[in-house]
Design a protein around this motif. Structure first.
Motif, PDB file in Angstrom:
ATOM      1  N   GLY A  31      49.351 -10.718 -21.908  1.00  0.00           N
ATOM      2  CA  GLY A  31      49.371 -11.702 -20.833  1.00  0.00           C
ATOM      3  C   GLY A  31      50.770 -12.171 -20.483  1.00  0.00           C
ATOM      4  O   GLY A  31      51.736 -11.924 -21.221  1.00  0.00           O
ATOM      5  N   GLU A 107      55.336  -7.153 -16.252  1.00  0.00           N
ATOM      6  CA  GLU A 107      54.547  -7.326 -15.018  1.00  0.00           C
ATOM      7  C   GLU A 107      55.355  -8.053 -13.938  1.00  0.00           C
ATOM      8  O   GLU A 107      54.776  -8.571 -12.975  1.00  0.00           O
ATOM      9  CB  GLU A 107      53.243  -8.083 -15.293  1.00  0.00           C
ATOM     10  CG  GLU A 107      52.311  -7.435 -16.303  1.00  0.00           C
ATOM     11  CD  GLU A 107      51.681  -6.112 -15.857  1.00  0.00           C
ATOM     12  OE1 GLU A 107      51.945  -5.676 -14.719  1.00  0.00           O
ATOM     13  OE2 GLU A 107      50.950  -5.517 -16.669  1.00  0.00           O
ATOM     14  N   HIS A 130      48.241 -13.984 -16.107  1.00  0.00           N
ATOM     15  CA  HIS A 130      47.512 -12.757 -16.426  1.00  0.00           C
ATOM     16  C   HIS A 130      47.161 -12.821 -17.911  1.00  0.00           C
ATOM     17  O   HIS A 130      47.984 -13.214 -18.733  1.00  0.00           O
ATOM     18  CB  HIS A 130      48.379 -11.537 -16.110  1.00  0.00           C
ATOM     19  CG  HIS A 130      47.990 -10.325 -16.877  1.00  0.00           C
ATOM     20  ND1 HIS A 130      46.734  -9.774 -16.805  1.00  0.00           N
ATOM     21  CD2 HIS A 130      48.672  -9.575 -17.789  1.00  0.00           C
ATOM     22  CE1 HIS A 130      46.669  -8.742 -17.624  1.00  0.00           C
ATOM     23  NE2 HIS A 130      47.832  -8.599 -18.237  1.00  0.00           N
ATOM     24  N   HIS A 132      43.921 -11.310 -21.124  1.00  0.00           N
ATOM     25  CA  HIS A 132      43.021 -10.217 -21.540  1.00  0.00           C
ATOM     26  C   HIS A 132      41.748 -10.755 -22.204  1.00  0.00           C
ATOM     27  O   HIS A 132      41.552 -10.562 -23.410  1.00  0.00           O
ATOM     28  CB  HIS A 132      43.724  -9.314 -22.570  1.00  0.00           C
ATOM     29  CG  HIS A 132      45.016  -8.701 -22.155  1.00  0.00           C
ATOM     30  ND1 HIS A 132      45.925  -8.170 -23.065  1.00  0.00           N
ATOM     31  CD2 HIS A 132      45.588  -8.520 -20.937  1.00  0.00           C
ATOM     32  CE1 HIS A 132      46.980  -7.681 -22.428  1.00  0.00           C
ATOM     33  NE2 HIS A 132      46.819  -7.893 -21.134  1.00  0.00           N
ATOM     34  N   HIS A 202      41.794  -3.614 -18.245  1.00  0.00           N
ATOM     35  CA  HIS A 202      43.026  -4.255 -18.710  1.00  0.00           C
ATOM     36  C   HIS A 202      42.834  -5.762 -18.933  1.00  0.00           C
ATOM     37  O   HIS A 202      43.044  -6.257 -20.032  1.00  0.00           O
ATOM     38  CB  HIS A 202      44.129  -3.973 -17.668  1.00  0.00           C
ATOM     39  CG  HIS A 202      45.476  -4.519 -18.025  1.00  0.00           C
ATOM     40  ND1 HIS A 202      46.661  -4.036 -17.517  1.00  0.00           N
ATOM     41  CD2 HIS A 202      45.845  -5.557 -18.817  1.00  0.00           C
ATOM     42  CE1 HIS A 202      47.681  -4.713 -18.009  1.00  0.00           C
ATOM     43  NE2 HIS A 202      47.215  -5.653 -18.802  1.00  0.00           N
TER      44      HIS A 202
HETATM   45 ZN    ZN Z   1      48.246  -7.219 -19.695  1.00  0.00          ZN
END
Ligand code: ZN
Ligand code: 13P
Length: 261
Positions: A31, A107, A130, A132, A202
């Motif tokens: 993340g 990312e 972000h 998981h 993902h």
């Molecule tokens: Zn990731």
């Protein structure tokens, strides 16, 4: 390390990091998070690193972004060593490190492309997370859960208020290489309409006015996914609310115009 002081934003990173870790969604360094800032008039980026995609709406603005390999559970204790401040050049094609952690999340292409889109389409959303979550990732392994609509219809109908939190449903991006520009561009397109975007095999990405607000939406979808798997484990294939019930609820709360049946 050069210091910076964005007290409210750092508190937001700290609280969100602690929460992601406590929920077990961001395992290891899984993340990443960012917050878009207004223009930094008297701060200049020294290095001009070329961006993989032009971000004209971010020209002159700045972004606080978690470092690559940083752990949510450590951000939740002290965010300062784990967050970097980056400024986008006036041509919107380059960026430079200003202060803090200087190894940005892999990312970065997604965060920058999404902030560029948000600045244009939903400027009040300044934060991106972000992570998981296992119950959400598990959905991707069901053959029928192969689009944002299929997943939204199945899981958001399992609790009567879920659609109220997410009237547009869930965006969806097919599996793409983590950290790739493809993943970033597809996500940026999806956030035009959706506050949550599923990343096949993902994890998930959320936007919000703050990281805390993004966490709210993540909690809603993760709750629905957990209800779904609890029912499946009990041998029930849940049908959930009917379309008529969903529309009735959305209408009663003035949100039906945001729903796309
Ligand atoms: Zn990731
Ligand atoms: P970073 O540690 O580089 O942010 O990567 C974590 C991740 O989850 C990539 O998708």
């Amino acid at each position: 390390m050069t210091k910076f002081s964005y007290t409210d934003e750092l508190d937001d990173f700290k609280n969100a990091g602690a929460w992601l870790a406590r929920r077990g969604w961001s395992e290891a360094a899984g993340g990443n998070m960012s917050i878009r800032l207004d223009a930094l008039a008297d701060v200049h980026e020294d290095d001009h690193i070329e961006l993989p995609v032009a971000v004209p709406n971010l020209a002159g603005k700045a972004v606080l972004l978690t470092g690559s390999g940083t752990r949510a559970r450590e951000i939740g204790v002290d965010p300062v060593p784990h967050i970097g401040l980056y400024k986008i050049s006036d041509d919107g094609r380059h960026y430079g490190w200003i202060a803090g952690n200087d190894k940005p999340s892999c990312e970065l292409p997604a965060h920058f492309a999404i902030h560029d889109m948000l600045e244009q389409h939903r400027p009040e959303d300044k934060a991106i997370l972000h992570t998981h979550p296992a119950s959400v990732i598990s959905l991707y392994h069901e053959a029928t859960m192969n689009s944002g609509k299929a997943i939204s219809d199945k899981i958001l109908s399992l609790q009567s208020e879920a659609w109220l939190h997410l009237p547009e449903g869930l965006g969806y991006v097919k599996h793409a290489l983590p950290g790739s520009l493809d993943l970033g561009l597809a996500s940026a397109e999806a956030v035009k309409r959706h506050h949550l975007v599923l990343w096949q095999y993902h994890g998930i990405l959320a936007t919000g006015e703050t990281l805390a607000a993004g966490c709210d939406k993540l909690e809603v979808v993760e709750k629905c996914a957990r209800v779904y798997w609890t029912l499946r484990a009990a041998g029930i294939d849940p049908k959930g609310l009917t379309l008529a019930d969903t529309k009735h609820t959305l209408e009663a709360f003035g949100q039906l115009h945001r729903f796309d049946s």
